[in-house]
Design a protein around this motif. Structure first.
Motif, PDB file in Angstrom:
ATOM      1  N   SER A 170      14.465  11.205  12.928  1.00  0.00           N
ATOM      2  CA  SER A 170      13.918  11.543  11.806  1.00  0.00           C
ATOM      3  C   SER A 170      13.444  10.826  10.680  1.00  0.00           C
ATOM      4  CB  SER A 170      14.952  12.656  11.474  1.00  0.00           C
ATOM      5  OG  SER A 170      16.177  11.880  10.786  1.00  0.00           O
ATOM      6  N   PHE A 171      13.759   9.274  10.963  1.00  0.00           N
ATOM      7  CA  PHE A 171      13.725   8.536   9.695  1.00  0.00           C
ATOM      8  C   PHE A 171      12.058   7.773   9.854  1.00  0.00           C
ATOM      9  CE2 PHE A 171      13.296   4.347   7.882  1.00  0.00           C
ATOM     10  CZ  PHE A 171      13.894   4.297   6.820  1.00  0.00           C
ATOM     11  N   PRO A 172      11.616   7.413  10.891  1.00  0.00           N
ATOM     12  CA  PRO A 172      10.193   6.592  10.632  1.00  0.00           C
ATOM     13  C   PRO A 172       9.152   7.535  10.383  1.00  0.00           C
ATOM     14  CG  PRO A 172      11.140   6.560  13.023  1.00  0.00           C
ATOM     15  CD  PRO A 172      12.062   7.305  12.300  1.00  0.00           C
ATOM     16  N   GLN A 173       8.034   7.148  10.160  1.00  0.00           N
ATOM     17  CA  GLN A 173       6.758   7.836   9.829  1.00  0.00           C
ATOM     18  C   GLN A 173       5.668   6.716  10.090  1.00  0.00           C
ATOM     19  OE1 GLN A 173       5.208   9.042   6.050  1.00  0.00           O
ATOM     20  NE2 GLN A 173       5.967  10.967   6.907  1.00  0.00           N
ATOM     21  N   VAL A 218      -0.199  -1.837  -5.258  1.00  0.00           N
ATOM     22  CA  VAL A 218      -0.335  -2.844  -4.245  1.00  0.00           C
ATOM     23  C   VAL A 218      -1.807  -2.974  -3.718  1.00  0.00           C
ATOM     24  CG1 VAL A 218       1.984  -3.088  -3.910  1.00  0.00           C
ATOM     25  CG2 VAL A 218       0.565  -1.755  -2.505  1.00  0.00           C
ATOM     26  N   SER A 219      -2.192  -3.975  -3.175  1.00  0.00           N
ATOM     27  CA  SER A 219      -3.506  -4.043  -2.432  1.00  0.00           C
ATOM     28  C   SER A 219      -3.238  -4.260  -1.106  1.00  0.00           C
ATOM     29  CB  SER A 219      -4.335  -5.181  -2.797  1.00  0.00           C
ATOM     30  OG  SER A 219      -5.546  -5.444  -2.028  1.00  0.00           O
ATOM     31  N   PRO A 220      -3.340  -2.995  -0.332  1.00  0.00           N
ATOM     32  CA  PRO A 220      -3.057  -2.806   1.185  1.00  0.00           C
ATOM     33  C   PRO A 220      -3.506  -3.823   2.038  1.00  0.00           C
ATOM     34  CG  PRO A 220      -3.267  -0.727   0.208  1.00  0.00           C
ATOM     35  CD  PRO A 220      -3.917  -1.821  -0.573  1.00  0.00           C
ATOM     36  N   ALA A 221      -4.786  -4.408   1.448  1.00  0.00           N
ATOM     37  CA  ALA A 221      -5.523  -5.568   2.507  1.00  0.00           C
ATOM     38  C   ALA A 221      -4.947  -6.830   2.343  1.00  0.00           C
ATOM     39  CB  ALA A 221      -6.988  -5.602   1.904  1.00  0.00           C
ATOM     40  N   GLU A 222      -3.944  -7.116   1.448  1.00  0.00           N
ATOM     41  CA  GLU A 222      -3.349  -8.479   1.380  1.00  0.00           C
ATOM     42  C   GLU A 222      -2.420  -8.746   2.651  1.00  0.00           C
ATOM     43  OE1 GLU A 222      -1.015  -9.364  -2.060  1.00  0.00           O
ATOM     44  OE2 GLU A 222      -2.788  -8.461  -3.431  1.00  0.00           O
ATOM     45  N   SER A 223      -2.536  -9.876   3.098  1.00  0.00           N
ATOM     46  CA  SER A 223      -1.630 -10.363   4.235  1.00  0.00           C
ATOM     47  C   SER A 223      -0.167 -10.169   4.142  1.00  0.00           C
ATOM     48  CB  SER A 223      -1.957 -11.682   4.785  1.00  0.00           C
ATOM     49  OG  SER A 223      -1.542 -12.938   3.706  1.00  0.00           O
ATOM     50  N   ARG A 224       0.370  -9.835   2.866  1.00  0.00           N
ATOM     51  CA  ARG A 224       1.744  -9.486   2.609  1.00  0.00           C
ATOM     52  C   ARG A 224       2.178  -8.239   3.012  1.00  0.00           C
ATOM     53  NH1 ARG A 224       3.726  -9.222  -3.730  1.00  0.00           N
ATOM     54  NH2 ARG A 224       5.567  -7.970  -3.186  1.00  0.00           N
ATOM     55  N   TYR A 225       1.194  -7.572   3.250  1.00  0.00           N
ATOM     56  CA  TYR A 225       1.554  -5.978   3.692  1.00  0.00           C
ATOM     57  C   TYR A 225       1.180  -5.837   5.132  1.00  0.00           C
ATOM     58  CZ  TYR A 225       2.204  -5.879  -1.380  1.00  0.00           C
ATOM     59  OH  TYR A 225       2.562  -5.930  -2.596  1.00  0.00           O
ATOM     60  N   PHE A 226       1.940  -5.101   5.990  1.00  0.00           N
ATOM     61  CA  PHE A 226       1.430  -4.806   7.100  1.00  0.00           C
ATOM     62  C   PHE A 226       1.758  -3.421   7.455  1.00  0.00           C
ATOM     63  CE2 PHE A 226       3.045  -3.936  11.884  1.00  0.00           C
ATOM     64  CZ  PHE A 226       1.855  -4.724  12.459  1.00  0.00           C
ATOM     65  N   GLY A 227       0.510  -2.923   7.818  1.00  0.00           N
ATOM     66  CA  GLY A 227       0.289  -1.494   8.057  1.00  0.00           C
ATOM     67  C   GLY A 227       0.846  -1.017   9.298  1.00  0.00           C
ATOM     68  N   MET A 228       1.457   0.041   9.376  1.00  0.00           N
ATOM     69  CA  MET A 228       2.147   0.667  10.616  1.00  0.00           C
ATOM     70  C   MET A 228       1.291   2.172  10.904  1.00  0.00           C
ATOM     71  SD  MET A 228       5.823  -0.734  10.049  1.00  0.00           S
ATOM     72  CE  MET A 228       5.948  -0.508   8.516  1.00  0.00           C
ATOM     73  N   ASN A 229      -0.031   1.890  11.588  1.00  0.00           N
ATOM     74  CA  ASN A 229      -0.542   3.134  11.738  1.00  0.00           C
ATOM     75  C   ASN A 229      -0.519   3.815  12.797  1.00  0.00           C
ATOM     76  OD1 ASN A 229      -1.873   2.826   9.035  1.00  0.00           O
ATOM     77  ND2 ASN A 229      -2.764   0.789   9.997  1.00  0.00           N
ATOM     78  N   THR A 230       0.155   3.298  13.703  1.00  0.00           N
ATOM     79  CA  THR A 230       0.224   4.004  15.308  1.00  0.00           C
ATOM     80  C   THR A 230       1.448   4.418  15.575  1.00  0.00           C
ATOM     81  OG1 THR A 230      -0.320   3.647  17.609  1.00  0.00           O
ATOM     82  CG2 THR A 230       0.491   1.665  16.113  1.00  0.00           C
ATOM     83  N   LEU A 231       1.481   5.455  16.321  1.00  0.00           N
ATOM     84  CA  LEU A 231       2.982   5.704  16.931  1.00  0.00           C
ATOM     85  C   LEU A 231       3.778   4.821  17.690  1.00  0.00           C
ATOM     86  CD1 LEU A 231       1.540   9.469  18.053  1.00  0.00           C
ATOM     87  CD2 LEU A 231       3.094   9.052  16.115  1.00  0.00           C
ATOM     88  N   PHE A 232       3.281   3.782  18.043  1.00  0.00           N
ATOM     89  CA  PHE A 232       3.780   2.745  18.934  1.00  0.00           C
ATOM     90  C   PHE A 232       4.673   2.038  17.690  1.00  0.00           C
ATOM     91  CE2 PHE A 232       0.675   2.724  22.140  1.00  0.00           C
ATOM     92  CZ  PHE A 232       1.414   2.910  23.222  1.00  0.00           C
ATOM     93  N   ASN A 233       4.486   2.431  16.616  1.00  0.00           N
ATOM     94  CA  ASN A 233       5.119   1.548  15.311  1.00  0.00           C
ATOM     95  C   ASN A 233       6.395   2.246  15.064  1.00  0.00           C
ATOM     96  OD1 ASN A 233       1.803   0.511  14.016  1.00  0.00           O
ATOM     97  ND2 ASN A 233       3.288  -0.760  14.857  1.00  0.00           N
ATOM     98  N   LEU A 234       6.567   3.468  15.319  1.00  0.00           N
ATOM     99  CA  LEU A 234       7.690   4.128  15.034  1.00  0.00           C
ATOM    100  C   LEU A 234       9.137   3.641  15.118  1.00  0.00           C
ATOM    101  CD1 LEU A 234       6.674   7.871  15.666  1.00  0.00           C
ATOM    102  CD2 LEU A 234       6.482   6.699  13.652  1.00  0.00           C
ATOM    103  N   PRO A 235       9.511   2.983  16.355  1.00  0.00           N
ATOM    104  CA  PRO A 235      10.704   2.151  16.409  1.00  0.00           C
ATOM    105  C   PRO A 235      10.635   1.156  15.549  1.00  0.00           C
ATOM    106  CG  PRO A 235       9.648   2.624  18.563  1.00  0.00           C
ATOM    107  CD  PRO A 235       8.728   3.083  17.666  1.00  0.00           C
ATOM    108  N   GLU A 236       9.694   0.397  15.438  1.00  0.00           N
ATOM    109  CA  GLU A 236       9.613  -0.832  14.652  1.00  0.00           C
ATOM    110  C   GLU A 236      10.058  -0.457  13.077  1.00  0.00           C
ATOM    111  OE1 GLU A 236       6.371  -4.226  13.640  1.00  0.00           O
ATOM    112  OE2 GLU A 236       5.806  -2.883  14.940  1.00  0.00           O
ATOM    113  N   TYR A 238      11.998   1.746  12.245  1.00  0.00           N
ATOM    114  CA  TYR A 238      13.404   1.969  12.045  1.00  0.00           C
ATOM    115  C   TYR A 238      14.193   0.860  12.105  1.00  0.00           C
ATOM    116  CZ  TYR A 238      17.972   4.266  12.622  1.00  0.00           C
ATOM    117  OH  TYR A 238      19.264   4.658  12.435  1.00  0.00           O
ATOM    118  N   ILE A 239      13.756  -0.028  12.935  1.00  0.00           N
ATOM    119  CA  ILE A 239      14.214  -1.615  13.183  1.00  0.00           C
ATOM    120  C   ILE A 239      14.258  -2.369  11.803  1.00  0.00           C
ATOM    121  CG2 ILE A 239      14.324  -3.454  14.404  1.00  0.00           C
ATOM    122  CD1 ILE A 239      13.495  -2.080  17.130  1.00  0.00           C
TER     123      ILE A 239
END
Length: 626
Positions: A170-173, A218-236, A238-239
């Motif tokens: 229920s936590f990740p999105q 924030v500017s999402p295009a900056e390398s400082r920010y990592f976008g988690m756009n796929t369902l494969f990222n859900l466990p990541e 939470y971790i």
């Protein structure tokens, strides 16, 4: 306008009893009355004319109106039969012309439209595999991935206590951004403003947010920010929260003054290092680890399949279109998963002969390495389907459709191979960046985004309607108090203004709590659309809960997007309400109801006290609550 049309609807039994919804009659008359071709009839203006018209007035059967009766009605309003056809009006159902064929009642069966798409122009239909053709079952698949990632982290030196932390689905999105510097999970609006900020499992205080992110932007295009756009990222997701929380609360560690990590007596651990280790562990289980092997060993446990898939692909090919598959997965894994997806005792139809899965595709590309595939790409090489080995050198020869399997390559080399051109291609995928954004920006492909969360989102959105309406009224009240040029209304005490601001935030929170995730809706927070929603609306021409929804639409269907007006266009005389007729109550310009009905209301994007409102996504249109 809406009042006049509702008045007509209830005063005209023939329309009320014709199985046309009030909202559909409203759309019909909006086209008619708003038309510049609408002439004055007998000296009456358009409002007077519509208020008195009925089917009996034009010689139609009042008890059982037909399509021709409606044609006569529209002819009286100077709209041709051709115009009627363009509206896709159907007496047999209430589905409007943006929702698909008549009779398509459930949201789970619909395809939603951001940009009009005439399927008659599409000659190639392509599919991604993972989370598109092959839908991984949740939460069992994420749980397995989570366990393997945690195990890998322990193997490279992280404490064994991490293995005791249970996965919370229920936590990740998806659609969140991880700030590598401060270790925060960010949910952004469509402009890059921060909607929610989470550090570990704790909400970040507003003062801290402003200290870390000036202007809460924030500017999402900056390398400082990592976008988690796929369902494969859900466990990541939470971790990341687990590890940040673990070290922040551990007795042997304390936070660095810079806020960029933690330290013990002999160790400094930066959040950016934690992020890198998690990323390496994720890549390991997908590439070198045994996640794929576990999946292949129990495909029924991890992957859902639909027996309509063969029929859909056959119908696409029968309509003289080419079908192709482009996946990042390797050949052996792709072959095993696709074999399972087509493992039925029959072929496209019950009673027909079973066919191998490759017979449904004209071109198959594995190891595509998207999104690199849509940029420079790699060498395009043939695959030996018996051994999985790649043939030496670049391919040069005659393409045998349906027989050859390719690895790598690029969108350019694929178009050369197949003879396809950008806008002739419709590509269906789940990855907003890897499948949709890059194929749209780089090649101009038409795009179909698969959003498995969509049905749940619509269900939660319907539950949040009362809160959303209240939010609009509160925003309207606040805007009234702050209308004077010199600032807040002098007659409005500051405490009343602050009370409304507090109520706005509370109501927005109530909306978020209608969703199961800690971060609320995938598409919005309160009335402000998320960055994910912006990307979906900008780059996905079509979207739906599943690609299989295409089976409900004719092969040459015209997907038509609703017209969208800019704020200054909504109040022009040609599209605003006509002059009110005597006895017909209209909605005043300052009414909270009008504010709630407005398609697009904009506030200063830096004003945290006003909940920015953008154009609703098609699936969130207020007509769903009709």
């Amino acid at each position: 306008m809406l009042s006049s049309c509702r008045n007509l609807y209830f005063l005209t039994p023939s329309l009320r009893e014709s199985r046309l919804s009030a909202r559909k009659v409203y759309r019909l008359l909006l086209q008619a009355i708003g038309s510049a071709r609408m002439a004055h009839h007998d000296g009456r203006d358009s409002a007077d004319f519509t208020r008195g018209i009925s089917l009996q007035d034009i010689g139609c059967d009042d008890s059982n109106p037909s399509r021709s009766d409606l044609t006569k009605l529209l002819t009286g309003l100077d709209i041709s039969e051709k115009g009627l056809s363009a509206l896709n009006l159907q007496l047999g159902g209430e589905a409007d012309d943006h929702d698909g064929p008549s009779g398509l009642k459930t949201h789970s069966s619909r395809v939603f439209v951001n940009r009009s798409l005439n399927m008659n122009t599409i000659k190639y239909v392509g599919f991604d595999m993972d989370y598109t053709l092959a839908i991984y079952k949740s939460p069992i698949y994420e749980q397995t991935s989570y366990d393997l990632i945690m195990k890998r982290l322990v193997e490279i030196g992280y404490p064994k206590e991490l293995l005791d932390i249970e996965y919370d689905p229920s936590f990740p999105q998806r659609g969140l951004f991880f700030d590598k510097e401060y270790g925060n999970l960010l949910k952004l609006d469509m402009y890059g403003n921060i909607l929610l900020c989470q550090h570990g499992f704790s909400d970040v205080d507003q003062a801290v947010i402003r200290q870390c992110y000036p202007n809460k932007f924030v500017s999402p295009a900056e390398s400082r920010y990592f976008g988690m756009n796929t369902l494969f990222n859900l466990p990541e997701v939470y971790i990341q929260a687990c590890l940040v929380n673990y070290y922040d609360t551990h007795a042997d560690f304390k936070k660095l003054k810079s806020g960029t990590g933690v330290e013990s007596e002999d160790l400094i651990l930066l959040y950016s290092s934690i992020f890198q280790d998690i990323r390496m562990a994720v890549d390991y289980i997908h590439i070198e680890g045994n996640l794929k092997q576990k999946t292949i060993e129990n495909l029924g446990l991890y992957i859902a399949k639909d027996e309509r898939l063969p029929r859909l692909l056959k119908e696409i090919r029968d309509s003289k279109r080419k079908v192709f598959l482009i996946t990042n997965s390797g050949w052996h894994y792709t072959d095993a998963v696709m074999e399972y997806l087509f493992d039925f005792p029959h072929g496209p139809e019950r009673g027909s002969e079973h066919r191998p899965w490759r017979s449904y595709f004209d071109y198959i590309v594995v190891d595509a390495k998207k999104p690199l595939f849509f940029e420079t790409g790699t060498a395009l090489r043939q695959v030996d389907t018996k051994t999985g080995a790649l043939k030496m050198g670049k391919f040069k020869g005659t393409v045998r459709e349906g027989e050859s399997v390719w690895a790598g390559g690029s969108s350019d080399s694929f178009c050369q191979l197949s003879g396809a051109r950008g806008k002739e291609i419709l590509f269906v995928g789940d990855h907003i960046f890897g499948d949709i954004l890059r194929s749209k920006k780089r090649q101009g492909w038409r795009t179909f985004l698969v959003v498995p969360e969509l049905n749940e989102e619509i269900r939660d959105w319907q539950s949040a309607q009362a809160s959303f309406s209240r939010l609009k009224i509160l925003e309207y009240s606040l805007s009234r108090m702050c209308r004077t040029p010199g600032g807040p209304d002098r007659d409005a005490p500051e405490k009343d203004i602050e009370k409304i601001r507090t109520e706005i935030k509370k109501t927005a929170g109530d909306m978020d709590r209608c969703h199961g995730s800690r971060f609320g809706s995938l598409f919005r927070s309160g009335s402000r659309q998320s960055y994910f929603a912006m990307q979906a609306m900008r780059y996905a021409d079509l979207y739906a809960e599943s690609f299989i929804n295409l089976i409900h639409y004719p092969p040459r269907y015209l997907f038509r997007a609703p017209h969208q007006l800019m704020p200054h266009e909504q109040f022009l005389p040609s599209v605003s309400e006509p002059k009110a007729s005597p006895g017909v109550r209209t909605i005043s310009e300052d009414s909270p109801l009008r504010i709630a009905q407005s398609a697009s209301t904009y506030h200063d994007e830096d004003d945290e006290d006003s909940d920015e409102t953008a154009q609703n996504s098609p699936h969130l249109s207020t007509r769903t609550a009709n």
